[in-house]
Design a protein around this motif. Structure first.
Motif, PDB file in Angstrom:
ATOM      1  N   THR A  18       5.395   9.012 -35.968  1.00 49.53           N
ATOM      2  CA  THR A  18       6.312   8.700 -34.880  1.00 49.53           C
ATOM      3  C   THR A  18       7.715   9.246 -35.108  1.00 49.53           C
ATOM      4  OG1 THR A  18       6.506   6.592 -35.964  1.00 49.53           O
ATOM      5  CG2 THR A  18       5.160   6.640 -33.981  1.00 49.53           C
ATOM      6  N   ASP A  19       8.042   9.489 -36.380  1.00 43.26           N
ATOM      7  CA  ASP A  19       9.385   9.988 -36.662  1.00 43.26           C
ATOM      8  C   ASP A  19       9.496  11.480 -36.443  1.00 43.26           C
ATOM      9  OD1 ASP A  19      10.397   7.626 -37.264  1.00 43.26           O
ATOM     10  OD2 ASP A  19      10.229   7.823 -39.454  1.00 43.26           O
ATOM     11  N   ASP A  20       8.378  12.100 -36.300  1.00 40.95           N
ATOM     12  CA  ASP A  20       8.414  13.557 -36.266  1.00 40.95           C
ATOM     13  C   ASP A  20       8.878  14.084 -34.911  1.00 40.95           C
ATOM     14  OD1 ASP A  20       8.011  16.041 -37.464  1.00 40.95           O
ATOM     15  OD2 ASP A  20       6.232  16.290 -36.191  1.00 40.95           O
ATOM     16  N   LEU A  21       9.236  15.355 -34.923  1.00 47.80           N
ATOM     17  CA  LEU A  21       9.709  16.002 -33.705  1.00 47.80           C
ATOM     18  C   LEU A  21       8.509  16.324 -32.817  1.00 47.80           C
ATOM     19  CD1 LEU A  21      12.416  17.280 -32.536  1.00 47.80           C
ATOM     20  CD2 LEU A  21      11.402  19.417 -33.267  1.00 47.80           C
ATOM     21  N   ILE A  22       8.350  15.525 -31.782  1.00 46.70           N
ATOM     22  CA  ILE A  22       7.234  15.760 -30.859  1.00 46.70           C
ATOM     23  C   ILE A  22       7.766  16.585 -29.698  1.00 46.70           C
ATOM     24  CG2 ILE A  22       5.574  14.669 -29.278  1.00 46.70           C
ATOM     25  CD1 ILE A  22       5.491  12.285 -31.182  1.00 46.70           C
ATOM     26  N   HIS A  23       6.984  17.538 -29.308  1.00 45.50           N
ATOM     27  CA  HIS A  23       7.379  18.368 -28.184  1.00 45.50           C
ATOM     28  C   HIS A  23       6.667  17.835 -26.941  1.00 45.50           C
ATOM     29  CE1 HIS A  23       9.797  21.843 -27.663  1.00 45.50           C
ATOM     30  NE2 HIS A  23       8.987  22.293 -26.742  1.00 45.50           N
ATOM     31  N   TYR A  24       7.457  17.424 -25.979  1.00 41.25           N
ATOM     32  CA  TYR A  24       6.870  16.840 -24.759  1.00 41.25           C
ATOM     33  C   TYR A  24       6.819  17.922 -23.689  1.00 41.25           C
ATOM     34  CZ  TYR A  24       7.729  12.397 -27.057  1.00 41.25           C
ATOM     35  OH  TYR A  24       7.721  11.371 -27.957  1.00 41.25           O
ATOM     36  N   ARG A  25       5.634  18.130 -23.182  1.00 39.25           N
ATOM     37  CA  ARG A  25       5.484  19.178 -22.175  1.00 39.25           C
ATOM     38  C   ARG A  25       4.892  18.589 -20.899  1.00 39.25           C
ATOM     39  NH1 ARG A  25       2.725  24.095 -24.669  1.00 39.25           N
ATOM     40  NH2 ARG A  25       4.791  24.367 -25.542  1.00 39.25           N
ATOM     41  N   ILE A  50       1.596  15.449 -11.847  1.00 45.90           N
ATOM     42  CA  ILE A  50       2.302  15.693 -13.121  1.00 45.90           C
ATOM     43  C   ILE A  50       1.427  15.224 -14.283  1.00 45.90           C
ATOM     44  CG2 ILE A  50       3.562  13.509 -12.930  1.00 45.90           C
ATOM     45  CD1 ILE A  50       5.958  14.972 -14.191  1.00 45.90           C
ATOM     46  N   LEU A  51       1.470  15.966 -15.364  1.00 46.61           N
ATOM     47  CA  LEU A  51       0.630  15.624 -16.518  1.00 46.61           C
ATOM     48  C   LEU A  51       1.425  15.879 -17.789  1.00 46.61           C
ATOM     49  CD1 LEU A  51      -2.446  15.207 -17.587  1.00 46.61           C
ATOM     50  CD2 LEU A  51      -2.362  17.665 -17.855  1.00 46.61           C
ATOM     51  N   LEU A  52       1.376  14.906 -18.712  1.00 42.34           N
ATOM     52  CA  LEU A  52       2.125  15.051 -19.968  1.00 42.34           C
ATOM     53  C   LEU A  52       1.206  15.466 -21.112  1.00 42.34           C
ATOM     54  CD1 LEU A  52       4.616  14.564 -21.854  1.00 42.34           C
ATOM     55  CD2 LEU A  52       3.857  12.178 -22.009  1.00 42.34           C
ATOM     56  N   THR A  53       1.625  16.470 -21.858  1.00 45.72           N
ATOM     57  CA  THR A  53       0.956  16.780 -23.138  1.00 45.72           C
ATOM     58  C   THR A  53       2.033  16.665 -24.213  1.00 45.72           C
ATOM     59  OG1 THR A  53       1.397  19.144 -23.214  1.00 45.72           O
ATOM     60  CG2 THR A  53      -0.585  18.461 -22.029  1.00 45.72           C
ATOM     61  N   GLN A  54       1.613  16.247 -25.406  1.00 47.18           N
ATOM     62  CA  GLN A  54       2.564  16.129 -26.515  1.00 47.18           C
ATOM     63  C   GLN A  54       2.080  17.000 -27.665  1.00 47.18           C
ATOM     64  OE1 GLN A  54       3.588  11.731 -27.061  1.00 47.18           O
ATOM     65  NE2 GLN A  54       1.984  11.682 -25.521  1.00 47.18           N
ATOM     66  N   GLN A  55       2.988  17.731 -28.238  1.00 50.52           N
ATOM     67  CA  GLN A  55       2.585  18.651 -29.307  1.00 50.52           C
ATOM     68  C   GLN A  55       3.407  18.405 -30.551  1.00 50.52           C
ATOM     69  OE1 GLN A  55       1.429  22.459 -28.702  1.00 50.52           O
ATOM     70  NE2 GLN A  55       1.212  22.377 -26.514  1.00 50.52           N
ATOM     71  N   LEU A  56       2.772  18.525 -31.684  1.00 47.29           N
ATOM     72  CA  LEU A  56       3.504  18.407 -32.940  1.00 47.29           C
ATOM     73  C   LEU A  56       2.788  19.218 -34.028  1.00 47.29           C
ATOM     74  CD1 LEU A  56       2.791  15.010 -34.655  1.00 47.29           C
ATOM     75  CD2 LEU A  56       1.666  15.673 -32.557  1.00 47.29           C
ATOM     76  N   ASN A  57       3.547  19.566 -35.004  1.00 49.31           N
ATOM     77  CA  ASN A  57       2.943  20.262 -36.140  1.00 49.31           C
ATOM     78  C   ASN A  57       2.458  19.220 -37.119  1.00 49.31           C
ATOM     79  OD1 ASN A  57       3.381  22.991 -35.417  1.00 49.31           O
ATOM     80  ND2 ASN A  57       5.557  22.671 -35.829  1.00 49.31           N
ATOM     81  N   SER A  58       1.288  19.444 -37.662  1.00 51.89           N
ATOM     82  CA  SER A  58       0.742  18.485 -38.600  1.00 51.89           C
ATOM     83  C   SER A  58      -0.120  19.208 -39.633  1.00 51.89           C
ATOM     84  CB  SER A  58      -0.107  17.468 -37.817  1.00 51.89           C
ATOM     85  OG  SER A  58      -0.512  16.434 -38.676  1.00 51.89           O
ATOM     86  N   THR A  59      -0.627  18.449 -40.598  1.00 58.04           N
ATOM     87  CA  THR A  59      -1.514  19.066 -41.584  1.00 58.04           C
ATOM     88  C   THR A  59      -2.815  18.273 -41.592  1.00 58.04           C
ATOM     89  OG1 THR A  59       0.377  19.677 -42.889  1.00 58.04           O
ATOM     90  CG2 THR A  59      -1.747  19.741 -43.994  1.00 58.04           C
TER      91      THR A  59
END
Lengths: 221, 828
Positions: free
Chosen positions: B202-209, B85-94
């Motif tokens: 840290t407050d942002d909506l992180i997408h955990y995949r 199993i492997l975790l990637t985290q995604q978020l929108n940023s600038t």
């Protein structure tokens, strides 16, 4: 004012598959308003072509035709507003009622009383009770009566009828021809009939026979 | 015996082949078959591409993604059911660099990335890409080439993000799990997971995949487990549907809707042409039967002839479809990289048979007529009656069938069909009333106009059919052109007018305060500010969303992802209630929802239904008490789901806000400063929106242009068909008029008047239909206020009316050549 059609030494030829076919040549004929004429002859002799030529709807290959209207001599093309046609196939418009079929030429001429006149003619040909019926609901004889009323409703000086009784039984044919002659006489119109019927031809004042390109006045039958 | 039937049918077919009506009938069939076969081939090719693509590009056997990390217990459970199993985290940023800034999709990975497939990177833009064994080390950032160009940054330079300074060390060209992004075109960057806490996000909506290696048994276990324990999470697996498949399915269904329009026109053409066609079949069969042939033989010959007709056009249809398919594949290969042209024989055969079945429905009235009628009745050429209405019903049945099969967006389909039906009713009413009143008013006038009106009134049934045919074509053409034009122009103007030129799509409370402060400093007014939280819709009336028995739609696709839930005491000024009742202020019943009308329609919801939402891992049942629609003119920020304000006292969840501002040119250069402090603040400039919009518009333009071309083609066929249907009658009418002593010029003038009247009524119907469609569809489907440009509309409809008249006159020239002699020829 009396009117007349004169054909003077007219010929009619056409080309068919490279060869020249002569229908008739050097024909001379006069049609007087108020008189009746019959043209008989075998099929393919050129009777209908001659009828078209007399009515000014076709040009002769040689010779000339004139329309004598009182004191004026006019080309045959000026005749068209003074002619009415009756066909063997009737050619009524199927979507129109009997009344509206008769009113058609009057409406085209902008006659404000087209409907009244049409109704009068419908009564005259004995179909007053079928005014709102469409051609598909009429018998052959009734359709031809409507066609006669349509040809005469605008009071033309010349009526051309091509086999007007060709599609009818003997009784109907007799009734239609009586009606036709009566109406033409009553309105002082010339009647030119193309027919195979000897009986019908016999009712006319002048009976011509077109055969081998020659037009001959037949003795009264 | 059968051989004889074929021989006779072939003879009859070849004799009729060159007749204008038969030619038009064939053209209509060719256009329809090409359209349906091409659509089917294209759809199949893409489905097949997506399926293969999924097998090799998912980057894992199973992927679970959600907006929260798995708890320790959940992770332990998943680990037990998988090999790795492997975790990637995604978020929108600038990302910012000097004066440049760019929105990116940032992915944080650890040293084990990728799990499956190849990660390709390079050391220079455009340089050779090489397989790379692991992701970026801590302190490094990898960017995609577009992002490097956009930020004007070079390899070896550092990028500041929050408290982190990240070294740009590689260019990433391919990520094996990239496919999970669907058709997302956001620019992309990779960092190490260890750097993520330093980004002040840290407050942002992180997408955990979670990328999981699992065999088929483990996959099934994971699917079951996810359904029970993580219903709000999304699970993809190699044996499941491609994330892009739904997108394509929706696109395909929109095309299907357009095909309803095309079918409607084709139905009119076929219906008009059948007036001529049926008579010929009837007469031929009557002649055969009068010569001793059986009734069965008449039907058999008719069937053989029909089949021969279809077989004779098949080669042309296949060649044209293949060429068109090839061209479309070329165009789509920009979106679906690696998509190749390939003919799939099974769907091809299925499409051919399906279209033939549809044509057979149009032919059934002919066969029934041959079966039921006697020789005498067949000779009589009866018009109207049961067969006439059976033929009309067949057309309606076919259209309903197509609508049923292809309908994607039920609301849009209903609206389009409503507009079409309204236009038809209006044109019938106008034809009857205008011609009746016109005829009556002009009865005592002389001239050709009264006569033309009289004749048209007498032929009201055939004329109405002609007017409806031409009018519907004009309507569909006008609406397509108007949509194409307005979708570009009006939307930009509208957004600039009401929303400002900077849209904030997601700001946390802290970010919103900072934004407000920044705006105050810059003396900028925040035009709109609306709070929301994220929620997942998981069930409707206790039935899981995935198990709902409804057609795929935009709404369903969007609801399968986290959506924004807005709370509000009063009805927002840009909303209008269309069903149910908005809640009272200070209501204690906080589990109420107002749902947008389109969502209600697409999901088949009604007032009183229940929706189960998961908010911050808590499942809450809401009752739908109201339904709202967008009301233009008061800002465009609106929400699909809205709840009473009391909601926020009851649920603990991160709150976000949407807002809009109007920036002056000097403010734009100040934005990077704000982003540097708050990289996850999601803002998009109008310029950027326009750019995205333009890309979408370019694709829409291509699709609409293609349809416009087909609609124009069919419009011409319908007009020619309507003329062809009446040609015989027109010829007799013209000959009779000449026999009454009038010239050919009179016939010509009458013809002009008739076509002008036809085109005028059709044009009026087209304008009315367009207006109804605009009122219905613009606001609901595009959030646009329908403000027709009457000058443009009238000029366009005038051009259409003049073209129709001209085409009508050109096509009628044959019947205008008739004279008295023609009556003899017809008789013989």
């Amino acid at each position: 004012m009396s009117c007349r059609i004169n054909l003077d030494h007219v010929s009619q030829t056409f080309n068919a598959k490279g060869s020249c076919v002569t229908l008739f040549e050097q024909l001379s004929l006069s049609i007087n308003q108020g008189e009746t004429y019959a043209i008989t002859g075998p099929s393919g002799a050129g009777k209908t072509s001659l009828l078209m030529l007399i009515a000014g709807l076709a040009q002769p290959t040689t010779g000339q035709g004139h329309y004598i209207k009182g004191q004026h001599t006019l080309p045959l093309s000026e005749l068209k507003m003074d002619v009415g046609f009756i066909f063997q196939q009737f050619h009524l418009l199927p979507e129109l009622t009997a009344l509206n079929n008769i009113a058609l030429p009057l409406k085209l001429r902008g006659d404000k009383h087209a409907q009244q006149k049409a109704r009068h003619w419908l009564d005259k040909v004995g179909l007053g009770h079928r005014a709102d019926h469409k051609p598909s609901a009429l018998s052959g004889g009734e359709q031809q009566r409507v066609a006669i009323a349509r040809a005469l409703v605008f009071e033309p000086k010349f009526i051309f009828a091509d086999e007007p009784t060709g599609n009818l039984d003997n009784d109907n044919a007799q009734r239609i021809s009586d009606l036709l002659f009566h109406c033409c006489q009553a309105h002082n119109a010339a009647l030119v009939i193309v027919t195979h019927s000897e009986a019908l031809a016999a009712q006319t004042q002048h009976c011509y026979s077109l055969c081998h390109g020659q037009l001959q006045l037949s003795p009264t039958l | 015996m059968f051989g004889q039937y074929i021989q006779l049918a072939a003879q009859f077919y070849w004799q009729q082949r060159q007749q204008p009506a038969q030619r038009l009938y064939r053209y209509t069939q060719v256009v329809l078959m090409v359209f349906i076969i091409t659509l089917s081939l294209t759809a199949n090719n893409i489905q097949s591409y997506l399926s293969n693509n999924l097998q090799s590009l998912l980057g894992a056997d199973v992927v679970i993604s959600q907006s929260q990390p798995l708890s320790a217990a959940q992770l332990a459970k998943v680990t037990a059911m998988s090999d790795e199993i492997l975790l990637t985290q995604q978020l929108n940023s600038t990302l910012t660099h000097q004066q440049h800034w760019q929105r990116v999709r940032l992915k944080a990975v650890n040293a084990n990335y990728p799990l499956q497939g190849q990660l390709l990177t390079s050391h220079s833009v455009g340089g050779p890409a090489k397989p790379t064994a692991s992701g970026p080390s801590s302190g490094e950032i990898w960017l995609e080439p577009r992002l490097i160009a956009s930020l004007g940054v070079s390899l070896g330079q550092t990028i500041d993000m929050g408290d982190a300074k990240l070294l740009l060390s590689r260019i990433v060209t391919h990520e094996p799990d990239r496919l999970m992004e669907g058709h997302n075109v956001d620019m992309r960057a990779l960092i190490n997971s260890a750097d993520l806490p330093l980004l002040s996000q840290t407050d942002d909506l992180i997408h955990y995949r979670y990328l999981i290696k699992a065999n088929s048994q483990q996959t099934q276990q994971l699917i079951q487990w996810q359904r029970q324990h993580l219903p709000a999470a999304q699970l993809h697996h190699k044996r499941g549907n491609h994330p892009l498949a739904l997108f394509w399915k929706r696109t395909e269904n929109v095309l299907g809707l357009a095909s309803i329009i095309l079918f409607f026109m084709a139905a009119i053409a076929i219906d008009l042409l059948s007036q001529v066609h049926v008579k010929q079949e009837q007469y031929f069969s009557a002649v055969c039967m009068s010569l001793g042939a059986s009734r069965q033989m008449g039907i058999a010959v008719s069937c053989c002839k029909w089949l021969l007709g279809l077989l004779s056009i098949l080669p042309l249809v296949l060649i044209l479809s293949a060429l068109l398919h090839y061209w479309i594949m070329g165009q789509l290969s920009h979106t679906f990289v690696g998509l190749n042209w390939k003919i799939h024989w099974q769907p091809l055969l299925q499409s051919v048979l399906a279209v033939w079945a549809i044509f057979a429905i149009f032919q059934i009235p002919v066969w029934l007529m041959l079966y039921r009628n006697s020789v005498a009745l067949l000779f009589n050429r009866q018009e109207g009656g049961a067969n006439h209405w059976l033929s009309k019903l067949s057309a309606v049945a076919v259209l309903s069938l197509i609508a049923l099969i292809y309908s994607d967006n039920a609301l849009l389909t209903t609206m389009m069909v409503t507009a079409i039906l309204s236009a038809i009713v209006l044109m019938i009413a106008m034809s009857w009333s205008l011609l009746s009143i016109g005829e009556r008013l002009t009865a005592r006038l002389s001239g050709l106009l009264p006569f033309a009106l009289f004749m048209m009134k007498q032929r009201i049934v055939s004329k109405s059919t002609q007017i409806i045919g031409v009018g519907l074509c004009a309507f569909l053409l006008l609406f397509t052109l108007m949509l194409l034009r307005d979708i570009g122009a009006t939307m930009q103007v509208y957004q600039r007018q009401h929303d400002g030129n900077l849209m904030v799509s997601q700001a946390t409370q802290v970010q919103m305060q900072a934004l407000q402060q920044w705006a105050d400093e810059q003396q900028i007014t925040v035009r709109q500010h609306k709070p929301y939280l994220y929620a997942n819709v998981v069930a409707v009336n206790q039935t899981a969303l995935a198990n709902l028995d409804i057609q795929p739609s935009d709404s369903l696709a969007t609801l399968s992802r986290p959506i924004r839930l807005h709370w509000q005491q009063k009805v927002p000024s840009n909303n209008r209630i269309v069903a149910g009742q908005w809640w009272q202020a200070d209501t204690k019943q906080w589990q109420q929802l107002s749902v947008e009308q389109e969502v209600m329609t697409d999901l088949g919801l009604a007032i009183g239904d229940s929706l189960s939402l998961i908010i911050n891992n808590r499942s809450i049942d809401f009752t739908i008490t109201a339904s709202h629609v967008f009301r233009p003119g008061h800002g465009s920020i609106t929400f699909w789901l809205q709840a009473p304000s009391e909601l926020i006292d009851q649920v603990q969840a991160r709150r976000y806000a949407m807002a809009s501002l109007e920036l002056q040119p000097q403010h734009w250069s100040q934005l990077p400063q704000l982003w540097q402090q708050h990289p996850s603040l999601r803002m998009v400039s109008l310029q950027e929106m326009t750019r995205r919009f333009d890309t979408t518009l370019a694709m829409i333009t291509k699709v609409i242009s293609g349809f416009t071309a087909m609609i124009i083609l069919l419009a011409i066929i319908v007009i020619l068909a309507s003329i062809s249907a009446l040609q015989g009658k027109e010829g007799v009418k013209n000959s009779l008029i000449i026999s009454f002593g009038f010239s050919r010029a009179t016939c010509q003038q009458l013809n002009v008047i008739e076509w002008l009247v036809t085109a005028s009524i059709a044009a009026f119907g087209a304008i009315a239909g367009t207006s109804i469609a605009g009122q219905l569809i613009y606001q609901s489907q595009f959030s646009l206020s329908y403000q027709p440009d009457w000058v443009w509309l009238l000029s366009t409809v005038t051009v259409i009316a003049v073209s129709v008249t001209a085409l009508g006159l050109i096509a009628s020239r044959h019947s205008l050549r008739r004279d008295v002699r023609s009556l003899y020829q017809q008789a013989h």
